[in-house]
Design a protein around this motif. Structure first.
Motif, mmCIF file in Angstrom:
data_model
loop_
_atom_site.group_PDB
_atom_site.id
_atom_site.type_symbol
_atom_site.label_atom_id
_atom_site.label_comp_id
_atom_site.label_asym_id
_atom_site.label_seq_id
_atom_site.Cartn_x
_atom_site.Cartn_y
_atom_site.Cartn_z
ATOM 1 N N GLY A 138 0.791 -1.222 0.000
ATOM 2 C CA GLY A 138 0.000 0.000 0.000
ATOM 3 C C GLY A 138 0.820 1.266 0.000
ATOM 4 N N THR A 139 2.125 1.132 -0.147
ATOM 5 C CA THR A 139 2.962 2.332 -0.256
ATOM 6 C C THR A 139 2.696 3.045 -1.577
ATOM 7 O OG1 THR A 139 4.681 1.360 1.139
ATOM 8 C CG2 THR A 139 5.360 3.159 -0.304
ATOM 9 N N VAL A 140 2.445 2.253 -2.637
ATOM 10 C CA VAL A 140 2.102 2.804 -3.953
ATOM 11 C C VAL A 140 0.748 2.255 -4.364
ATOM 12 C CG1 VAL A 140 2.793 3.051 -6.367
ATOM 13 C CG2 VAL A 140 4.549 2.921 -4.573
ATOM 14 N N ILE A 141 -0.173 3.139 -4.788
ATOM 15 C CA ILE A 141 -1.528 2.759 -5.237
ATOM 16 C C ILE A 141 -1.752 3.351 -6.620
ATOM 17 C CG2 ILE A 141 -3.990 2.850 -4.713
ATOM 18 C CD1 ILE A 141 -3.219 3.339 -1.781
ATOM 19 N N ASP A 142 -2.228 2.508 -7.550
ATOM 20 C CA ASP A 142 -2.492 3.049 -8.887
ATOM 21 C C ASP A 142 -3.949 3.474 -9.014
ATOM 22 O OD1 ASP A 142 -4.016 0.787 -9.414
ATOM 23 O OD2 ASP A 142 -2.458 -0.206 -10.595
ATOM 24 N N LYS A 143 -4.311 3.999 -10.170
ATOM 25 C CA LYS A 143 -5.649 4.554 -10.380
ATOM 26 C C LYS A 143 -6.730 3.487 -10.400
ATOM 27 C CE LYS A 143 -3.928 8.615 -12.820
ATOM 28 N NZ LYS A 143 -3.856 9.354 -14.110
ATOM 29 N N ALA A 144 -6.353 2.245 -10.637
ATOM 30 C CA ALA A 144 -7.323 1.153 -10.612
ATOM 31 C C ALA A 144 -7.487 0.588 -9.201
ATOM 32 C CB ALA A 144 -6.889 0.048 -11.569
ATOM 33 N N GLY A 145 -6.731 1.144 -8.241
ATOM 34 C CA GLY A 145 -6.840 0.680 -6.868
ATOM 35 C C GLY A 145 -5.872 -0.416 -6.492
ATOM 36 N N TRP A 146 -5.024 -0.828 -7.414
ATOM 37 C CA TRP A 146 -4.050 -1.877 -7.102
ATOM 38 C C TRP A 146 -2.934 -1.316 -6.213
ATOM 39 C CZ3 TRP A 146 -5.317 -6.674 -8.024
ATOM 40 C CH2 TRP A 146 -6.184 -6.986 -9.090
ATOM 41 N N GLU A 147 -2.438 -2.152 -5.268
ATOM 42 C CA GLU A 147 -1.369 -1.772 -4.347
ATOM 43 C C GLU A 147 -0.141 -2.657 -4.577
ATOM 44 O OE1 GLU A 147 -2.906 -2.256 -0.448
ATOM 45 O OE2 GLU A 147 -4.285 -0.552 -0.576
ATOM 46 N N ASN A 148 1.038 -2.076 -4.283
ATOM 47 C CA ASN A 148 2.277 -2.877 -4.373
ATOM 48 C C ASN A 148 2.294 -3.957 -3.298
ATOM 49 O OD1 ASN A 148 2.875 -0.459 -2.476
ATOM 50 N ND2 ASN A 148 4.492 -1.942 -1.977
ATOM 51 N N GLU A 149 3.039 -5.009 -3.546
ATOM 52 C CA GLU A 149 3.272 -6.024 -2.530
ATOM 53 C C GLU A 149 4.428 -5.568 -1.616
ATOM 54 O OE1 GLU A 149 1.548 -8.627 -1.905
ATOM 55 O OE2 GLU A 149 0.217 -8.563 -3.660
ATOM 56 N N VAL A 150 4.566 -6.207 -0.466
ATOM 57 C CA VAL A 150 5.656 -5.891 0.454
ATOM 58 C C VAL A 150 7.003 -6.124 -0.234
ATOM 59 C CG1 VAL A 150 6.784 -6.510 2.619
ATOM 60 C CG2 VAL A 150 4.293 -6.436 2.486
ATOM 61 N N VAL A 151 7.938 -5.172 -0.045
ATOM 62 C CA VAL A 151 9.280 -5.291 -0.610
ATOM 63 C C VAL A 151 10.277 -5.439 0.544
ATOM 64 C CG1 VAL A 151 11.056 -4.197 -2.022
ATOM 65 C CG2 VAL A 151 8.641 -3.885 -2.599
ATOM 66 N N ASN A 152 10.991 -6.536 0.587
ATOM 67 C CA ASN A 152 12.021 -6.775 1.603
ATOM 68 C C ASN A 152 13.398 -6.503 0.992
ATOM 69 O OD1 ASN A 152 10.183 -7.752 3.649
ATOM 70 N ND2 ASN A 152 9.998 -9.622 2.439
ATOM 71 N N ILE A 153 14.122 -5.559 1.570
ATOM 72 C CA ILE A 153 15.432 -5.167 1.038
ATOM 73 C C ILE A 153 16.520 -5.579 2.027
ATOM 74 C CG2 ILE A 153 16.874 -3.269 0.206
ATOM 75 C CD1 ILE A 153 14.269 -1.681 -0.250
#
Length: 449
Positions: A138-153
């Protein structure tokens, strides 16, 4: 009759034909209307966060950091139809080892707008362990409502905020030398002049003469601590030096942070060093250590004084003179505690009614009790600098220690402000700056421990 029937038949056929033509035209109109269809873009792709680069300001040791360093993570957001981006402390978690930590600051910079590239800048990371960064869903949300998955660095950076420790020991080895050993709590950065063990947890160095100072050690993350080096058993090269005051007599030092004149300061800091002396022996040339001094007298320039204990002559200003030095090869060596020294200055320089060799201008009684006169500055040098440096520092009443000097520099506060004490050290070249730094911690202080 026949003609009328034919006309009726023709009229009927004409009507049927016309009705047929109208039906076809109507059908064509309906088909044209149905071809105006909307173009809809359907988005079924989630935003993706990609790590481009990880940087660390701990130059040369980028795999290690402490709270003083800045870590920068550059990311790229792969998404054409971005609605919201939440790159903040609520959406970014830091873990050092198993502990969640909050950095002192997190700064986010968008460095390429068209490419959606961001820098995440972290400062002041505490704790100890491997650094991992999680960018939440949910750090990045697009116009269709999709959210990024968790990113482990996994940054592959070790956070270390614990300073290294070192335990010093000395051991006598052949021909009067001493081996100094420091046992380390962790690996440290390279130290010139010191040998590292195979596991890098022990360092060693041989010393030829006694010396004391603080050795700074730094681990890979940049944490610094100091180990007290105190060489007391070396006899390969011996250096000693002495300060004379008529009220106290000679007091000596032997190179390991000893203060010549310490007893005089403790008795009364107004007392001045009226004469000083040096001896060097062992596996060096007799003229290896060379010295000159500036002598401030009551009688002034051109008048010579005479030491009341040794009979040696001295003059106002530089002794022997501005361009020459005394050594153990010089004439007129004096004996102090059963050892030969070369001397500069002379006792009785503040004595009441004391006169120069011209027999005039005696020191008044009141002036003699104020102890205005003595050695104002010293200048030491070595015959050979390939392995060693010589360091020296003087103590001035009401001023304290002044900046330490080395290798032929004049160490003087003021020509008319004689010193009350001094110290000298013969040091390996690799340790020169460490000794200077140790002594210069006392600048302006009255520390005579």
């Amino acid at each position: 009759m026949y003609n009328i029937k034919n006309k009726i038949i023709y009229l009927f056929l004409l009507i049927i034909f016309l009705l047929s033509v109208n039906t076809i035209t109507s059908a064509k109109y309906v088909i044209d209307k149905n071809m105006l269809i909307a173009n809809i873009n359907i988005d079924r792709t989630k935003p993706v966060i990609e790590v481009i680069q990880i940087k660390n300001t701990n130059e040369g040791y980028e795999k290690y950091a402490n709270k003083t360093h800045t870590i920068t993570v550059t990311i790229k957001i792969i998404e054409k139809n971005i609605k919201d981006v939440y790159l903040d402390k609520q959406h970014i978690d830091l873990f050092v080892g198993d502990k969640s930590v909050i950095p002192n600051s997190l700064t986010v910079n968008k460095i390429q707008a068209n490419e959606n590239i961001y820098e995440l800048v972290f400062n002041g990371i505490s704790e100890n362990g491997n650094l991992n960064i999680n960018i939440k869903k949910g750090t990045v949300i697009d116009k269709a409502g999709w959210e990024n998955e968790v990113v482990n660095i996994n940054t592959q950076i070790v956070i270390d905020n614990i300073a290294p420790e070192g335990i010093f020991t000395e051991q006598s080895i052949d021909v009067g030398k001493v081996n100094a050993n420091i046992k380390l709590s962790e690996q440290i950065r390279n130290l010139d002049g010191w040998q590292f063990s195979e596991d890098n947890l022990n360092i060693n160095k041989d010393f030829t003469n006694n010396i004391s100072y603080e050795l700074p050690i730094m681990d890979f993350a940049g944490n610094v601590s100091k180990v007290n080096i105190d060489i007391t058993k070396a006899t390969y090269i011996n250096i000693s030096y002495a300060s004379h005051n008529s009220e106290v007599g000679w007091t000596c030092g032997y190179g390991n942070y000893d203060i010549a004149g310490k007893k005089a300061i403790q008795e009364n800091p107004i007392y001045k060093t009226e004469a000083l002396a040096f001896n060097i022996s062992g596996n060096v040339d007799t003229d290896f250590l060379q010295a000159r001094a500036f002598v401030y007298t009551h009688w002034g320039e051109g008048i010579t004084g005479k030491c009341r204990t040794s009979g040696l002559l001295y003059n106002y200003g530089y002794n022997p003179n501005h361009d020459t030095y005394k050594t153990m090869n010089s004439e007129g060596l004096v004996t102090i505690e059963g050892k030969k020294y070369f001397q500069l200055g002379g006792s009785g320089i503040n004595a009441k009614q004391s006169i120069g060799t011209n027999g005039g201008n005696p020191i008044p009684d009141e002036i003699s009790r104020q102890y205005h006169y003595g050695i104002s500055g010293i200048n030491l040098k070595l015959k050979d600098y390939s392995q060693f440096s010589v360091i020296y520092q003087i103590f001035i009443n009401k001023v304290g220690w002044i900046s330490a000097c080395s290798d032929g520099q004049d160490c003087m506060y003021n020509q008319k402000k004689p010193m009350s004490a001094f110290r000298v050290a013969l040091v390996p070249k690799s340790e020169k700056q460490f000794v200077l730094d140790t002594w210069n911690k006392d600048i302006g202080s009255f520390n005579i421990k």
